[in-house]
Design a protein around this motif. Structure first.
Motif, PDB file in Angstrom:
ATOM      1  N   GLN A 129     -25.829  27.505  45.178  1.00  0.00           N
ATOM      2  CA  GLN A 129     -26.917  26.527  45.220  1.00  0.00           C
ATOM      3  C   GLN A 129     -28.074  26.908  44.287  1.00  0.00           C
ATOM      4  O   GLN A 129     -28.858  26.055  43.881  1.00  0.00           O
ATOM      5  N   LEU A 130     -28.176  28.193  43.945  1.00  0.00           N
ATOM      6  CA  LEU A 130     -29.238  28.620  43.041  1.00  0.00           C
ATOM      7  C   LEU A 130     -29.064  28.047  41.638  1.00  0.00           C
ATOM      8  O   LEU A 130     -30.036  27.794  40.937  1.00  0.00           O
ATOM      9  N   GLY A 131     -27.815  27.885  41.221  1.00  0.00           N
ATOM     10  CA  GLY A 131     -27.569  27.399  39.867  1.00  0.00           C
ATOM     11  C   GLY A 131     -28.134  28.338  38.809  1.00  0.00           C
ATOM     12  O   GLY A 131     -28.570  27.903  37.739  1.00  0.00           O
ATOM     13  N   ASP A 132     -28.149  29.628  39.113  1.00  0.00           N
ATOM     14  CA  ASP A 132     -28.709  30.614  38.182  1.00  0.00           C
ATOM     15  C   ASP A 132     -27.774  30.751  36.984  1.00  0.00           C
ATOM     16  O   ASP A 132     -26.574  31.002  37.145  1.00  0.00           O
ATOM     17  N   THR A 133     -28.321  30.619  35.787  1.00  0.00           N
ATOM     18  CA  THR A 133     -27.466  30.546  34.603  1.00  0.00           C
ATOM     19  C   THR A 133     -27.268  31.897  33.925  1.00  0.00           C
ATOM     20  O   THR A 133     -28.154  32.760  33.919  1.00  0.00           O
ATOM     21  N   VAL A 134     -26.106  32.049  33.337  1.00  0.00           N
ATOM     22  CA  VAL A 134     -25.794  33.224  32.523  1.00  0.00           C
ATOM     23  C   VAL A 134     -26.768  33.326  31.353  1.00  0.00           C
ATOM     24  O   VAL A 134     -27.225  34.420  30.993  1.00  0.00           O
ATOM     25  N   ALA A 135     -27.124  32.199  30.767  1.00  0.00           N
ATOM     26  CA  ALA A 135     -28.031  32.194  29.615  1.00  0.00           C
ATOM     27  C   ALA A 135     -29.395  32.762  29.982  1.00  0.00           C
ATOM     28  O   ALA A 135     -29.993  33.513  29.201  1.00  0.00           O
ATOM     29  N   ARG A 166     -30.620  36.791  28.350  1.00  0.00           N
ATOM     30  CA  ARG A 166     -31.503  36.743  27.198  1.00  0.00           C
ATOM     31  C   ARG A 166     -32.196  38.095  26.947  1.00  0.00           C
ATOM     32  O   ARG A 166     -32.383  38.887  27.854  1.00  0.00           O
ATOM     33  N   ASP A 167     -32.530  38.317  25.682  1.00  0.00           N
ATOM     34  CA  ASP A 167     -33.225  39.530  25.227  1.00  0.00           C
ATOM     35  C   ASP A 167     -32.440  40.809  25.502  1.00  0.00           C
ATOM     36  O   ASP A 167     -32.947  41.754  26.117  1.00  0.00           O
ATOM     37  N   PRO A 168     -31.209  40.911  25.014  1.00  0.00           N
ATOM     38  CA  PRO A 168     -30.406  42.106  25.312  1.00  0.00           C
ATOM     39  C   PRO A 168     -30.953  43.387  24.692  1.00  0.00           C
ATOM     40  O   PRO A 168     -30.797  44.466  25.281  1.00  0.00           O
ATOM     41  N   VAL A 210     -26.651  31.881  19.571  1.00  0.00           N
ATOM     42  CA  VAL A 210     -27.511  31.342  18.520  1.00  0.00           C
ATOM     43  C   VAL A 210     -28.912  31.065  19.054  1.00  0.00           C
ATOM     44  O   VAL A 210     -29.862  30.929  18.275  1.00  0.00           O
ATOM     45  N   ASP A 211     -29.043  30.987  20.369  1.00  0.00           N
ATOM     46  CA  ASP A 211     -30.337  30.720  20.989  1.00  0.00           C
ATOM     47  C   ASP A 211     -31.089  32.003  21.356  1.00  0.00           C
ATOM     48  O   ASP A 211     -32.179  31.935  21.922  1.00  0.00           O
ATOM     49  N   ASP A 212     -30.498  33.152  21.057  1.00  0.00           N
ATOM     50  CA  ASP A 212     -31.118  34.418  21.426  1.00  0.00           C
ATOM     51  C   ASP A 212     -31.259  35.305  20.190  1.00  0.00           C
ATOM     52  O   ASP A 212     -30.283  35.871  19.690  1.00  0.00           O
ATOM     53  N   ALA A 213     -32.490  35.434  19.702  1.00  0.00           N
ATOM     54  CA  ALA A 213     -32.743  36.176  18.457  1.00  0.00           C
ATOM     55  C   ALA A 213     -32.373  37.644  18.591  1.00  0.00           C
ATOM     56  O   ALA A 213     -31.866  38.254  17.628  1.00  0.00           O
ATOM     57  N   GLN A 214     -32.612  38.236  19.768  1.00  0.00           N
ATOM     58  CA  GLN A 214     -32.302  39.654  19.927  1.00  0.00           C
ATOM     59  C   GLN A 214     -30.810  39.931  19.861  1.00  0.00           C
ATOM     60  O   GLN A 214     -30.392  40.976  19.345  1.00  0.00           O
ATOM     61  N   SER A 215     -30.001  39.027  20.372  1.00  0.00           N
ATOM     62  CA  SER A 215     -28.553  39.229  20.291  1.00  0.00           C
ATOM     63  C   SER A 215     -28.083  39.184  18.838  1.00  0.00           C
ATOM     64  O   SER A 215     -27.208  39.963  18.436  1.00  0.00           O
ATOM     65  N   LEU A 216     -28.686  38.307  18.041  1.00  0.00           N
ATOM     66  CA  LEU A 216     -28.334  38.221  16.624  1.00  0.00           C
ATOM     67  C   LEU A 216     -28.830  39.454  15.870  1.00  0.00           C
ATOM     68  O   LEU A 216     -28.164  39.947  14.946  1.00  0.00           O
ATOM     69  N   GLU A 217     -29.987  39.968  16.275  1.00  0.00           N
ATOM     70  CA  GLU A 217     -30.522  41.188  15.660  1.00  0.00           C
ATOM     71  C   GLU A 217     -29.602  42.367  15.944  1.00  0.00           C
ATOM     72  O   GLU A 217     -29.337  43.194  15.052  1.00  0.00           O
ATOM     73  N   LEU A 218     -29.112  42.460  17.173  1.00  0.00           N
ATOM     74  CA  LEU A 218     -28.176  43.528  17.506  1.00  0.00           C
ATOM     75  C   LEU A 218     -26.896  43.407  16.680  1.00  0.00           C
ATOM     76  O   LEU A 218     -26.356  44.415  16.205  1.00  0.00           O
ATOM     77  N   GLY A 219     -26.418  42.182  16.515  1.00  0.00           N
ATOM     78  CA  GLY A 219     -25.214  41.974  15.706  1.00  0.00           C
ATOM     79  C   GLY A 219     -25.397  42.444  14.277  1.00  0.00           C
ATOM     80  O   GLY A 219     -24.515  43.082  13.692  1.00  0.00           O
ATOM     81  N   ALA A 220     -26.568  42.156  13.702  1.00  0.00           N
ATOM     82  CA  ALA A 220     -26.862  42.584  12.337  1.00  0.00           C
ATOM     83  C   ALA A 220     -26.944  44.105  12.257  1.00  0.00           C
ATOM     84  O   ALA A 220     -26.454  44.719  11.290  1.00  0.00           O
TER      85      ALA A 220
END
Length: 375
Positions: free
Chosen positions: A280-286, A290-292, A332-342
């Motif tokens: 019922q919380l509907g808590d999302t993975v996204a 965020r901000d890994p 694509v919506d999380d800048a830190q995840s893309l920074e880690l990838g780079a």
């Protein structure tokens, strides 16, 4: 009784401010967003929706709000009994400037009644950090008499659920607010269902490195499997097994470091799993993932428990998997995840872990590199 609460976001409205109001305080919210301030003053209240198998709606009335940097906030602080924050660690500097001025004015007015300040942030001894910020702006030896800077630990899942009325907020029924008894000035604040404890470090660490570590692990593993919601991810047998393993490793380290009763700690861990499964919380993975890069930092949810586990001679097999999942998370919506990838593309996994997590143990680094290949 008067309370000044900085941060009228979902945690502020759905947990801290609401509980203070239910405890009998006159609550003034201080927030930097004009729209939120205007809405609170226009409506004078909102509803907290407890989302679970038996939904409950709690009405919070008789509140008001001001701009967090305004003279009104400073003036209210001069006569307040308690000041709380839920603004995130990064914004405590702004609040410190207001509190410093408020304490100066309080001192100049000759107010001697005790006031206690509690920072309800996800961080180890957030209020102690806040005290250092305030001390850098004013002479606490003079204006800080009868002022308690009280470390605490708060726990409540507040998902992103859009309700019909913008100020209303949805929360899980479960909550916990642990407060350092030894730091309180004057009588203990009257806060419904709060726990006043003697070893706040144990409770802060228990929360951060059981709940938050497990929550993030569930999110990163869920993202790799394409789940949208936390409750879907935790009901996946493979994910649940890894999350349970992470909590077991963290629990073994916490029990050794803080002399916690193992049965009590494992019961706490099981309660967390049941909270994650609340559909019922509907808590999302996204939201949780965020901000890994920040979450992988030395003092937060993965690196710190690994260091603690190594000190206590506890294996980190599942924690290494969790770190690898966080490193491999991309959105694509999380800048830190893309920074880690780079960073990983340029430096490799091991060097990235050394730089971001400050983990230097060769065996742990090799294990994380191996697990990264799984994703």
């Amino acid at each position: 009784m008067k309370a000044l609460h900085f941060g009228a976001g979902k945690i502020g409205r759905g947990f801290i401010g609401a509980l203070l109001r239910q405890s009998g305080y006159s609550v003034l919210f201080a927030d930097a967003l004009p729209g939120v301030v205007e809405a609170i003053n226009r409506d004078g209240g909102y509803s907290v929706h407890l989302v679970g198998n038996q939904p409950v709606v709690q009405r919070i009335d008789g509140i008001s709000a001001v701009d967090s940097a305004s003279d009104l906030a400073i003036e209210y602080l001069t006569t307040a009994d308690i000041v709380t924050t839920a603004v995130s660690m990064t914004h405590l500097t702004d609040v410190a400037a207001v509190v410093a001025r408020g304490l100066e004015r309080r001192y100049a007015a000759g107010v001697t009644k005790p006031i206690n300040i509690l920072c309800c942030e996800n961080g180890i001894r957030a209020t102690s950090h806040f005290k250092s910020l305030v001390a850098g702006l004013t002479d606490l030896a003079a204006v800080g008499q009868n002022v308690g800077f009280v470390d605490c630990c708060v726990d409540r899942i507040v998902p992103i659920i859009t309700l019909e009325k913008p100020l209303d907020v949805a929360v899980e029924p479960y909550f916990e607010w642990c407060i350092d008894r030894s730091a309180v000035v004057g009588e203990l604040p009257h806060i419904l269902a709060a726990y006043f404890v003697n070893d706040i470090d144990a409770y802060v660490s228990r929360k951060l490195f059981t709940l938050n570590t497990a929550h993030c692990t569930t999110a990163y593993l869920g993202a790799h499997k394409g789940y949208k919601y936390i409750h879907e991810a935790i009901c996946d047998a493979e994910i649940r097994a890894i999350v349970s393993g992470v909590m077991r490793e963290c629990s073994e380290a916490l029990v050794q470091k803080f002399s916690l009763p193992m049965a009590e700690q494992m019961s706490y861990a099981e309660t967390i799993l049941s909270r994650f499964a609340n559909a019922q919380l509907g808590d999302t993975v996204a939201r949780v993932s965020r901000d890994p890069k920040r979450k992988l930092s030395p003092q937060l949810y993965f690196s710190y428990p690994i260091a603690m586990a190594l000190e206590c001679d506890v294996t980190v097999d599942y924690l290494a998997t969790a770190v690898a999942a966080a490193l491999a998370f991309r959105s694509v919506d999380d800048a830190q995840s893309l920074e880690l990838g780079a960073m990983i593309s340029q430096k490799g996994v091991a060097k990235t872990v050394r730089e971001v997590c400050k983990i230097e143990d060769d065996a742990v680094l090799a294990l994380i590199v191996e697990r990264y290949s799984w994703f």
